[in-house]
Design a protein around this motif. Structure first.
Motif, PDB file in Angstrom:
ATOM      1  N   GLY A 274      24.473  22.440 -32.171  1.00 50.58           N
ATOM      2  CA  GLY A 274      25.046  21.316 -31.459  1.00 50.58           C
ATOM      3  C   GLY A 274      25.192  20.082 -32.324  1.00 50.58           C
ATOM      4  N   ALA A 275      26.378  19.481 -32.302  1.00 51.26           N
ATOM      5  CA  ALA A 275      26.566  18.217 -33.004  1.00 51.26           C
ATOM      6  C   ALA A 275      25.645  17.122 -32.472  1.00 51.26           C
ATOM      7  N   PRO A 276      25.357  17.063 -31.153  1.00 49.53           N
ATOM      8  CA  PRO A 276      24.395  16.058 -30.683  1.00 49.53           C
ATOM      9  C   PRO A 276      23.018  16.199 -31.328  1.00 49.53           C
ATOM     10  N   ASN A 277      22.655  17.427 -31.686  1.00 56.97           N
ATOM     11  CA  ASN A 277      21.386  17.667 -32.378  1.00 56.97           C
ATOM     12  C   ASN A 277      21.361  16.919 -33.712  1.00 56.97           C
ATOM     13  N   ILE A 278      22.492  16.928 -34.430  1.00 53.79           N
ATOM     14  CA  ILE A 278      22.589  16.192 -35.693  1.00 53.79           C
ATOM     15  C   ILE A 278      22.575  14.688 -35.437  1.00 53.79           C
ATOM     16  N   VAL A 279      23.366  14.240 -34.480  1.00 53.13           N
ATOM     17  CA  VAL A 279      23.486  12.799 -34.215  1.00 53.13           C
ATOM     18  C   VAL A 279      22.153  12.223 -33.745  1.00 53.13           C
ATOM     19  N   ARG A 280      21.466  12.940 -32.872  1.00 46.88           N
ATOM     20  CA  ARG A 280      20.209  12.442 -32.298  1.00 46.88           C
ATOM     21  C   ARG A 280      19.008  12.694 -33.207  1.00 46.88           C
ATOM     22  N   GLY A 281      19.168  13.600 -34.164  1.00 45.48           N
ATOM     23  CA  GLY A 281      18.069  13.876 -35.086  1.00 45.48           C
ATOM     24  C   GLY A 281      17.138  14.966 -34.624  1.00 45.48           C
ATOM     25  N   GLY A 282      17.554  15.780 -33.653  1.00 48.18           N
ATOM     26  CA  GLY A 282      16.701  16.873 -33.208  1.00 48.18           C
ATOM     27  C   GLY A 282      17.182  17.469 -31.910  1.00 48.18           C
ATOM     28  N   SER A 283      16.518  18.555 -31.501  1.00 52.35           N
ATOM     29  CA  SER A 283      16.871  19.274 -30.282  1.00 52.35           C
ATOM     30  C   SER A 283      16.232  18.629 -29.064  1.00 52.35           C
ATOM     31  N   HIS A 284      17.008  18.504 -27.969  1.00 50.75           N
ATOM     32  CA  HIS A 284      16.454  17.921 -26.743  1.00 50.75           C
ATOM     33  C   HIS A 284      15.487  18.882 -26.054  1.00 50.75           C
ATOM     34  N   SER A 285      15.529  20.179 -26.417  1.00 48.84           N
ATOM     35  CA  SER A 285      14.634  21.151 -25.787  1.00 48.84           C
ATOM     36  C   SER A 285      13.477  21.565 -26.680  1.00 48.84           C
ATOM     37  N   GLY A 286      13.292  20.864 -27.798  1.00 44.15           N
ATOM     38  CA  GLY A 286      12.132  21.107 -28.640  1.00 44.15           C
ATOM     39  C   GLY A 286      12.276  22.244 -29.623  1.00 44.15           C
ATOM     40  N   ASN A 287      13.491  22.760 -29.822  1.00 43.11           N
ATOM     41  CA  ASN A 287      13.707  23.851 -30.770  1.00 43.11           C
ATOM     42  C   ASN A 287      14.079  23.290 -32.147  1.00 43.11           C
ATOM     43  N   VAL A 288      14.531  24.163 -33.047  1.00 46.24           N
ATOM     44  CA  VAL A 288      14.755  23.765 -34.428  1.00 46.24           C
ATOM     45  C   VAL A 288      15.833  22.679 -34.512  1.00 46.24           C
ATOM     46  N   ALA A 289      15.656  21.751 -35.446  1.00 42.15           N
ATOM     47  CA  ALA A 289      16.646  20.702 -35.682  1.00 42.15           C
ATOM     48  C   ALA A 289      17.794  21.266 -36.511  1.00 42.15           C
ATOM     49  N   ALA A 290      19.020  20.923 -36.147  1.00 43.62           N
ATOM     50  CA  ALA A 290      20.193  21.400 -36.884  1.00 43.62           C
ATOM     51  C   ALA A 290      20.167  20.938 -38.339  1.00 43.62           C
ATOM     52  N   ALA A 291      19.633  19.742 -38.584  1.00 45.77           N
ATOM     53  CA  ALA A 291      19.557  19.242 -39.962  1.00 45.77           C
ATOM     54  C   ALA A 291      18.673  20.132 -40.828  1.00 45.77           C
ATOM     55  N   ASP A 292      17.636  20.736 -40.224  1.00 48.10           N
ATOM     56  CA  ASP A 292      16.779  21.655 -40.979  1.00 48.10           C
ATOM     57  C   ASP A 292      17.565  22.896 -41.399  1.00 48.10           C
ATOM     58  N   LEU A 293      18.433  23.374 -40.520  1.00 44.77           N
ATOM     59  CA  LEU A 293      19.258  24.524 -40.878  1.00 44.77           C
ATOM     60  C   LEU A 293      20.277  24.142 -41.943  1.00 44.77           C
ATOM     61  N   ALA A 294      20.809  22.929 -41.840  1.00 44.17           N
ATOM     62  CA  ALA A 294      21.743  22.457 -42.860  1.00 44.17           C
ATOM     63  C   ALA A 294      21.076  22.420 -44.228  1.00 44.17           C
ATOM     64  N   SER A 295      19.853  21.934 -44.275  1.00 49.91           N
ATOM     65  CA  SER A 295      19.147  21.840 -45.556  1.00 49.91           C
ATOM     66  C   SER A 295      18.840  23.218 -46.143  1.00 49.91           C
ATOM     67  N   GLN A 296      18.803  24.253 -45.275  1.00 51.51           N
ATOM     68  CA  GLN A 296      18.603  25.619 -45.746  1.00 51.51           C
ATOM     69  C   GLN A 296      19.922  26.317 -46.082  1.00 51.51           C
ATOM     70  N   GLY A 297      21.048  25.622 -45.841  1.00 53.21           N
ATOM     71  CA  GLY A 297      22.358  26.188 -46.150  1.00 53.21           C
ATOM     72  C   GLY A 297      22.826  27.242 -45.176  1.00 53.21           C
ATOM     73  N   VAL A 298      22.301  27.203 -43.930  1.00 49.38           N
ATOM     74  CA  VAL A 298      22.654  28.246 -42.964  1.00 49.38           C
ATOM     75  C   VAL A 298      23.298  27.660 -41.706  1.00 49.38           C
TER      76      VAL A 298
END
Length: 381
Positions: A274-298
């Motif tokens: 979710g793009a909101p996950n990137i904009v907000r800095g994390g998941s609203h349901s407590g799961n993995v942050a999209a930025a963490d996946l970006a940093s892993q290249g996935v």
């Protein structure tokens, strides 16, 4: 003969590069891309703004907000579609997959009754030329619901359907491994008493046992028979990712762990977050942050989910952060990658021979602002 459109003095964003140059459009298609400026008097000077491909949104529930703007309020469906379309096109989205949710787990909900109304409203508005974005349909199939398979069979006949996702939101797994998060989300969302919540949990668990595996097999097979793209949803483990790959799915929507995202990416599924996950800095349901996946290249694809303008904003944030995404690769997560995953090979990047779905975007104090939008060479915003 139709006049050639020429956009010059633009920062052209291709799939691999950004350069100051010129893009020419003829008959709604990209006719020429060059690294030089045009001196022709009919050329439109973009004043150094970005020229990007039109954005492609694979998963948005935004239309529902216009269909039901307040609890108990049903808005006229075609008016709702046009209001949704206006918001989508102003966000730079030229192709949108409107998500229709099959299998309402809300004990007080009316989603099943609304599905044919929404589908017919989208179909009419588009066929009559009233929409500015191109609308496709994404069927979101809640496997742990008795009526899902029958409703899927009814709706999949629509020629607008091009993407199907399968999901199981029953408690204790995938998105809701943590039971406290499940209780917090559904009890708060549906205003259930403690006793009603316990009954709700038991019902969802029983439904999952009865229907999920059988419905998944049947729906995925029919999608393959119809050459429709299929997405998994909320995969959390290596086993989930392997199952999705074995089923021949092309997209992994919202994996909840780094482990599942890495496995999905390795197995050839495009990882969508979710793009909101990137904009907000994390998941609203407590799961993995999209930025963490970006940093892993996935991280392959971004979806606006419930907030259309988040798509461009998230790509801008990705390109600014030190997570391995420059402007072309960040923009590809909202254009080329979703196009490829959904089987749309005529759009998604600025390249000769593709559709002229284009955005003029200005960078204003670290905010990308949509100034103009063209769909097949016609200005629509």
């Amino acid at each position: 003969m139709p006049a050639e459109q020429i956009f010059t003095n633009a920062r052209v964003v291709t799939a691999t590069d950004v350069f100051t140059g010129t893009v020419a459009v003829l008959d709604g298609m990209i006719h020429d891309v060059s690294h030089s400026r045009s001196s022709l008097p009919q050329a439109e000077d973009l004043e150094g703004d970005y020229l990007m491909p039109g954005l492609i949104e694979l998963h948005t529930d935004n239309l529902e907000k216009y269909m039901n703007p307040r609890p108990g309020v049903d808005w006229p469906s075609e008016s709702a579609v046009l209001a949704h379309d206006a918001q989508v096109i102003s966000a730079g989205i030229t192709t949108v997959f409107d998500a229709l949710s099959i299998g309402d787990v809300n004990p007080k909900g009316n989603r099943l009754q609304q599905l044919p109304i929404m589908l017919n409203a989208i179909t009419r508005a588009q066929s009559q030329g009233h929409t500015r974005a191109e609308h496709r349909l994404h069927l979101r199939c809640e496997l742990s619901h008795a009526k899902t398979l029958d409703v899927f069979h009814d709706l999949v006949e629509s020629p607008l359907v091009q993407l199907v996702s399968v999901m199981d939101h029953s408690p204790g797994q995938r998105q809701f491994v943590k039971m406290e998060k499940y209780r917090e989300y559904y009890q708060g969302k549906y205003h259930l008493s403690d006793a009603d919540m316990e009954a709700f949990i038991e019902q969802q668990l029983d439904n999952s046992r009865q229907y999920s595996d059988r419905y998944r097999r049947s729906i995925v097979q029919e999608c393959h028979d119809r050459s429709l793209s299929v997405a998994s949803h909320d995969d959390a483990t290596l086993a989930h990712a392997q199952e999705s790959a074995d089923y021949g799915m092309s997209i992994a929507e919202f994996p909840t762990t780094v482990e599942a995202a890495e496995a999905s990416h390795r197995l050839g599924l495009k990882v969508l977050m979710g793009a909101p996950n990137i904009v907000r800095g994390g998941s609203h349901s407590g799961n993995v942050a999209a930025a963490d996946l970006a940093s892993q290249g996935v991280l392959d694809i971004l979806s606006s989910d419930y907030y259309p303008s988040s798509l461009l904003q998230a790509a801008q944030k990705l390109s600014d952060q030190d997570v391995g995404y420059d402007v072309p690769s960040a923009v590809s997560t909202i254009s080329l990658s979703p196009a490829q995953a959904a089987g749309l090979h005529d759009r998604g990047e600025i390249r000769v021979g593709l559709r002229a779905d284009l955005l003029r975007v200005r960078s204003c104090e670290k905010q990308w602002v949509v100034r103009h939008v063209w769909r097949s060479g016609t200005r629509v915003f």
